[in-house]
Design a protein around this motif. Structure first.
Motif, PDB file in Angstrom:
ATOM      1  N   ILE A   7      -7.412   5.421   3.671  1.00 13.67           N
ATOM      2  CA  ILE A   7      -7.196   5.413   2.217  1.00 13.67           C
ATOM      3  C   ILE A   7      -8.370   6.077   1.516  1.00 13.67           C
ATOM      4  N   GLU A   8      -9.576   5.701   1.885  1.00 14.34           N
ATOM      5  CA  GLU A   8     -10.765   6.321   1.291  1.00 14.34           C
ATOM      6  C   GLU A   8     -11.447   7.311   2.229  1.00 14.34           C
ATOM      7  N   HIS A  56      -6.052   1.835   8.034  1.00 17.63           N
ATOM      8  CA  HIS A  56      -6.366   1.535   6.631  1.00 17.63           C
ATOM      9  C   HIS A  56      -7.604   2.290   6.135  1.00 17.63           C
ATOM     10  N   ALA A  70       0.624   4.165  -2.894  1.00 17.58           N
ATOM     11  CA  ALA A  70       0.465   5.578  -2.546  1.00 17.58           C
ATOM     12  C   ALA A  70       1.596   6.429  -3.098  1.00 17.58           C
ATOM     13  N   THR A  91      -6.060  12.782   3.335  1.00 23.07           N
ATOM     14  CA  THR A  91      -4.773  12.186   2.957  1.00 23.07           C
ATOM     15  C   THR A  91      -4.591  10.903   3.760  1.00 23.07           C
ATOM     16  N   SER A  92      -4.286   9.822   3.086  1.00 21.18           N
ATOM     17  CA  SER A  92      -4.164   8.540   3.780  1.00 21.18           C
ATOM     18  C   SER A  92      -2.872   8.467   4.579  1.00 21.18           C
ATOM     19  N   PHE A 136      -0.752   6.185   4.280  1.00 19.97           N
ATOM     20  CA  PHE A 136       0.304   5.730   3.375  1.00 19.97           C
ATOM     21  C   PHE A 136       0.897   6.892   2.580  1.00 19.97           C
ATOM     22  N   GLU A 137       0.035   7.757   2.062  1.00 19.71           N
ATOM     23  CA  GLU A 137       0.552   8.914   1.319  1.00 19.71           C
ATOM     24  C   GLU A 137       1.341   9.834   2.236  1.00 19.71           C
ATOM     25  N   ASN A 138       0.836  10.065   3.444  1.00 18.48           N
ATOM     26  CA  ASN A 138       1.549  10.966   4.337  1.00 18.48           C
ATOM     27  C   ASN A 138       2.861  10.363   4.824  1.00 18.48           C
ATOM     28  N   HIS A 186     -10.062  -4.394  -0.809  1.00 19.91           N
ATOM     29  CA  HIS A 186      -8.605  -4.476  -0.881  1.00 19.91           C
ATOM     30  C   HIS A 186      -8.166  -5.921  -0.721  1.00 19.91           C
ATOM     31  N   MET A 227       0.815  -1.211   0.000  1.00 20.75           N
ATOM     32  CA  MET A 227       0.000   0.000   0.000  1.00 20.75           C
ATOM     33  C   MET A 227       0.852   1.265   0.000  1.00 20.75           C
ATOM     34  N   LEU A 228       2.043   1.204   0.579  1.00 21.19           N
ATOM     35  CA  LEU A 228       2.969   2.336   0.469  1.00 21.19           C
ATOM     36  C   LEU A 228       3.379   2.562  -0.979  1.00 21.19           C
TER      37      LEU A 228
END
Length: 385
Positions: A281-282, A278, A24, A286-287, A289-291, A334, A20-21
């Motif tokens: 993500i939705e 988790h 992202a 900002t999730s 993982f993105e951060n 997922h 998931m990283l």
């Protein structure tokens, strides 16, 4: 034509968190390279995978030469491996933070130093120590390995002092390697977690508190934002900030918490992105993982606010039928690309809505279609269904 070089993020560990990283990182123009000892590590389905053991230093030298920053998919990377890499490339979170989170005794000691209360605990290295610890802590209590335990592994619950022999028979061997810790059993009212992120510039943010439910020591269900937390959100944020600054932490981490009599108690810290986040993500601007990618690369952090309400189902052992999830409004499937196996995290689904009534209706209908009514019941009760 632009000739800008894309940064490369190296990830130690190739499980679903690395997967998931990597997913992202791609929209940010960031490449990823994953290291794992397993050739079929699921992150290898979405990112280049270097198969190597943690002590294969020649392979790790090649890895370090190809990446700009290194981070972790899980916290049990050997300290020597992390330190060797830190001498060659930027590693976030830093090896000191990793070392503290690897040792439950060091972790609990740090919590108390930062003003976060914990259940009573005593170090245990010998069978005689266990008797002394039980006399001090009392029963019921939980005997845990200081290192390498996760998802309920490396633990033994003692209902009384009469269970000491059985506990030692199961965990005595780990005690000789890394030591044990006896913790008082906490009759907690609920389990919460706070996900936090700190950037390389010190910018610090948290996501809303998440309410969690576990089954056999493994996360089963998460509801975010957690209802009825009142001042606990500000307190959790304050504690997480203190921990992050004390460790000079960079990246996302989770602080797992018990609530007893309206007071937060520290359970564990995960120095990485976390299962209970988790939903972001939705469900968040900002999730996690993105951060995490943003923070370790020195990019500006994104907004951590929730978009509405989210309920995440964790799939353990085997995946259910995806069709009911895909037919549900604002539900997200997922699949981690793993082989089914008892006790293994193989996927999750998140249901989102703008209010509690809509979330309860969607999640309740979905849970019924999947035969997961018992799993969803605690959250549905809180949502008023």
């Amino acid at each position: 034509m632009s000739t800008r070089r894309q940064p490369v993020l190296g990830i130690l560990g190739g499980g679903q968190l690395a997967r998931m990283l990597a997913l992202a990182a791609a929209p940010l123009g960031v490449k990823t390279l994953v290291v794992d000892s397993a050739a079929d590590a699921c992150a290898g389905q979405v990112a280049p995978l270097l198969q190597a053991d943690w002590t294969d230093y020649a392979a790790l030298e090649r890895f370090a030469a190809e990446v700009d920053v290194v981070t972790f998919d899980f916290e049990n990377v050997p300290a020597e491996t992390a330190q060797r890499l830190a001498e060659r490339v930027a590693v976030f979170p830093n090896p000191r933070a990793l070392a503290v989170a690897q040792d439950r005794l060091a972790e609990k000691t740090l919590f108390r130093a930062c003003g976060l209360d914990t259940p009573a605990f005593v170090a245990v290295d010998t069978r005689e120590d266990l008797d002394r610890a039980l006399a001090e802590v009392g029963a019921p209590a939980i005997l845990k390995t200081r290192r390498l335990g996760y998802d309920g592994k490396g633990q033994f619950r003692l209902r009384s002092a009469a269970d000491a022999d059985a506990a030692w028979a199961e965990l005595g061997a780990p005690a000789r390697q890394h030591g044990l810790i006896l913790e008082a059993f906490v009759p907690f009212e609920r389990e919460l977690s706070v996900l936090a992120v700190r950037g390389r510039d010190g910018d610090f943010r948290t996501w809303p508190l998440t309410r969690n439910w576990h089954s056999d020591g493994v996360l089963s269900l998460s509801l975010a934002p957690a209802p009825d937390v009142g001042e606990l959100q500000a307190r959790a944020t304050e504690l997480a900030r203190t921990l992050a600054e004390r460790l000079d932490y960079v990246g996302v981490f989770a602080l797992e918490l018990f609530v007893r009599d309206g007071v937060l108690l520290g359970n564990e810290m995960a120095p990485r992105v976390h299962n209970s986040g988790h939903w972001s993500i939705e469900g968040a601007v900002t999730s996690q993982f993105e951060n995490h990618v943003r923070s370790v690369l020195g990019l500006p952090l994104g907004d951590t606010a929730a978009r509405g309400l989210s309920l995440m189902f964790n799939w353990i052992g085997a995946l259910p039928d995806a069709a009911p999830v895909l037919r549900t409004v604002d539900a997200h499937w997922h699949d981690y690309g793993k082989q089914a196996r008892a006790g293994r995290k193989v996927g999750h689904a998140t249901v989102c809505a703008g209010d509690a009534a809509a979330l309860a209706a969607r999640a309740g209908t979905l849970a019924a279609a999947l035969g997961r009514g018992a799993q969803a019941a605690p959250a549905l009760a809180l949502l008023g269904r």
